[in-house]
Design an enzyme around this catalytic site. Structure first.
Site, PDB file in Angstrom:
ATOM      1  CG  ASP A  90      63.498 -12.333  53.988  1.00  0.00           C
ATOM      2  OD1 ASP A  90      63.750 -12.119  52.738  1.00  0.00           O
ATOM      3  OD2 ASP A  90      63.150 -11.688  54.580  1.00  0.00           O
ATOM      4  CG  ASP A 267      56.169 -14.193  53.364  1.00  0.00           C
ATOM      5  OD1 ASP A 267      56.489 -13.507  52.506  1.00  0.00           O
ATOM      6  OD2 ASP A 267      56.641 -13.835  54.520  1.00  0.00           O
ATOM      7  CB  CYS A 305      36.540 -23.821  60.953  1.00  0.00           C
ATOM      8  SG  CYS A 305      38.277 -24.224  61.026  1.00  0.00           S
ATOM      9  CB  CYS A 307      40.901 -26.785  62.005  1.00  0.00           C
ATOM     10  SG  CYS A 307      40.574 -25.764  63.374  1.00  0.00           S
ATOM     11  CB  CYS A 310      36.879 -25.404  64.642  1.00  0.00           C
ATOM     12  SG  CYS A 310      37.363 -23.592  64.465  1.00  0.00           S
ATOM     13  CG  HIS A 336      41.039 -21.313  63.740  1.00  0.00           C
ATOM     14  ND1 HIS A 336      40.073 -22.257  63.177  1.00  0.00           N
ATOM     15  CD2 HIS A 336      40.996 -20.001  63.573  1.00  0.00           C
ATOM     16  CE1 HIS A 336      39.193 -21.245  62.563  1.00  0.00           C
ATOM     17  NE2 HIS A 336      39.889 -20.102  62.623  1.00  0.00           N
TER      18      HIS A 336
END
Length: 372
Positions: A90, A267, A305, A307, A310, A336
Site C-alpha cells: 500500500d 485485502d 472446517c 484446518c 479445527c 483458522h
RNA sequence: GGGGAGGUUCCCGAGUGGUCAAAGGGGGCAGACUGUAAAUCUGUUGCUUCGGCUUCGAAGGUUCAAAUCCUUCUCUCCCCA
C-alpha cells in the site's frame, strides 16, 4: 497481466489468473495484510501452505521502520521477510488518512509525522513509487488522498483532483523504473460518496492505463448500503481486462458483494485483527471465543472446517488460551480465520466457474446470517 | 511473654465523620474491531417490585450522620524475647 478464465452468466463476477513476478494468483482473491512485513501472529510459511500467493505490506510502516537501508540491504521485502510469493504494498495514502491529525496535504505531496518518534516526513507520488520499487513490490499502489464519508462535494473534489495528479505523477515515475523491476502499478479511484466524482475519478484513473485499478475510499465508516451502492456504481466503469481491487474489505458479506460487482482482489486487517481479539469466522457467522458459553464446549471452532486448528483444538481450549492471555490463542485463530477465507474464496471461484455464484452467495449469507 | 502494623465490595488496594455502594488496578461478563500506531479498545461488575435495602473482621457504643470515633472480642503479619 490478467487472464480471465470464466465470466459468471448472471452477475459481473469472474474468475481468472493474475500473472505477477512472484507467480500466478487465482482471482477473486483475498489478500492477508502484513503491514510490518509480517502477517501478524502467523509465519509466512503457514500462510503459504494455506495457499495464499499474494499478501500486503505497507510502505508507510516499512519506510519508517526498519527503513529503506535495512530492506535494501536484504535485497528487498521478499528476501527480508522470507516470503517467496507476491507482495502488494500500500502506498501510505490510507495511513495519511487515518493519521489525519498529523497530516498536511499539499500539491507536492503529503507531510506527516511518524507515529513512532514524531519526526516529520514527506511522501510524494514519486518517492512512494521509488520506495515500493526498492521493496521489490509485485504490485504497488499510487499515493492517493483517502477521505471520510462526511465531507463536502467541494472537499471531495479537491481530494480527487490531487489524487488524479498524484496518480499521473506516479505513473510517470513508474514508467521510469529500472530494468528488471517487473512490479505493477495500480491507480486508485477516489471521489468519496458522490457519483459524479466517482465517475470522474474512474475516467481520470483509467486514462492513465495502469496495469490494475483499485477502488479506494470505501469501507471508511459509511453504512453498508452506501458501501454497496458506491461499490457497484464505481465498479461499472472498470475495464474487463484489468485486475480490479477494492481496498480494505474483509468480511465475507462485503467480499461477496464485491465479487458480484466484478472485483478480483480485496485485502483487510479485519480477519487477522478479530482473530487476535478472539473472534472467529464460522459457516454460521462470527463467534467470540471469550464468551462464557464456550467454557465447556469441546467442539472445534467450525465443525465443517478442515484446518489444523479445527482438527486439533476445541473451543473450550481456545477460550482458555484467550482467557489466560496465551500467545497461542491469537496464533491459532489467525490460522483458522485465514484458512477459512482461503477456502471461502475457493468456493466462490468454483461457484463462478459453475455459473451458480448468486445461489452460492444466497446460501452462504443464509447460514452466515448477514448481508448488505 | 513484650512491642508494632493491620483486617474494605470476587482478589489486590485507596479511603480516617456527611459530597461513599465506596478511587484505582486485577479478575469476571458483554460489546466493538473492515487499504493495522490494535495480542487493542469500550461498557459493565452488591441486591432491588427502582421507592429503597444490605455492605467495609465480629459485637456493642458515641453522633442528626460511622468504612471512618470509642469499648470489647477475634484473626493475620512483623520485630524483640
Amino acid at each position: 497481466m490478467l487472464t480471465i478464465q470464466h465470466k459468471d452468466t448472471d452477475t459481473r463476477a469472474r474468475t481468472g489468473i493474475m500473472h505477477l513476478p512472484h507467480g500466478d494468483v487465482e482471482v477473486p482473491a483475498f489478500m492477508p495484510v502484513g503491514t510490518n512485513g509480517t502477517v501478524k501472529a502467523i509465519k509466512h510459511r503457514d500462510v503459504d501452505e494455506m495457499g495464499y500467493t499474494l499478501i500486503l505490506g505497507n510502505t508507510y510502516h516499512l519506510y519508517l521502520r526498519p527503513g529503506m537501508e535495512v530492506i535494501k540491504q536484504s535485497g528487498g521485502l521478499h528476501e527480508f521477510s522470507s516470503w517467496k510469493h507476491n507482495i502488494l504494498t500500500d502506498s501510505g495514502g490510507f495511513q495519511v488518512f487515518s493519521l489525519a491529525t498529523f497530516r498536511k496535504i499539499k500539491e507536492e505531496g503529503v507531510r506527516f509525522r511518524s507515529h513512532i518518534d514524531g519526526a516529520y516526513h514527506v511522501f510524494t507520488p514519486e518517492s512512494v513509487v521509488e520506495i515500493q520499487e526498492a521493496f521489490g513490490s509485485d504490485i504497488q499502489m499510487a499515493l492517493d488522498v483517502c477521505t471520510p464519508p462526511d465531507i463536502s462535494h467541494k472537499d471531495a473534489l479537491e481530494a480527487l483532483r490531487i489524487t488524479t495528479n498524484w496518480a499521473k505523477r506516479a505513473r510517470k515515475r513508474w514508467d521510469e523504473r529500472k530494468e528488471g523491476y517487473e512490479g505493477k502499478l495500480f491507480g486508485i479511484i477516489q471521489g468519496n460518496f458522490y457519483e459524479d466524482l466517482r465517475k470522474r475519478s474512474a475516467e481520470e484513473i483509467l486514462e492513465l492505463d495502469t496495469p490494475g485499478i483499485a477502488i479506494g475510499g470505501l469501507s471508511v465508516g459509511e453504512p453498508p448500503e452506501m458501501f454497496r451502492d458506491y461499490l457497484h456504481y464505481t465498479a461499472q466503469f472498470l475495464p474487463e481486462e484489468k485486475p480490479r481491487y477494492v481496498m480494505g474489505i474483509g468480511t465475507p458479506d462485503y467480499m461477496l458483494e464485491a465479487v458480484e460487482a466484478g472485483i478480483d482482489m480485496f485485502d483487510c486487517v479485519y480477519p487477522t485483527r478479530i482473530a487476535r481479539n478472539g473472534t472467529c469466522f464460522t459457516q454460521e457467522g462470527l463467534i467470540a471465543l471469550k464468551n462464557e458459553k464456550f467454557r465447556l464446549d469441546t467442539t472445534p471452532i467450525d465443525p465443517s472446517c478442515d484446518c489444523e486448528v479445527c482438527r486439533n483444538y476445541s473451543r473450550s481450549y481456545l477460550r482458555h488460551l484467550f482467557k489466560a492471555k496465551e500467545i497461542l490463542g491469537p496464533m491459532l485463530v489467525t490460522q483458522h480465520n485465514l484458512h477459512f477465507l482461503y477456502r471461502f474464496m475457493e468456493e466462490v471461484r468454483a461457484s463462478i466457474r459453475e455459473n451458480r455464484f448468486r445461489a452460492y452467495k444466497q446460501d452462504f449469507l443464509k447460514r452466515y446470517g448477514k448481508g448488505l
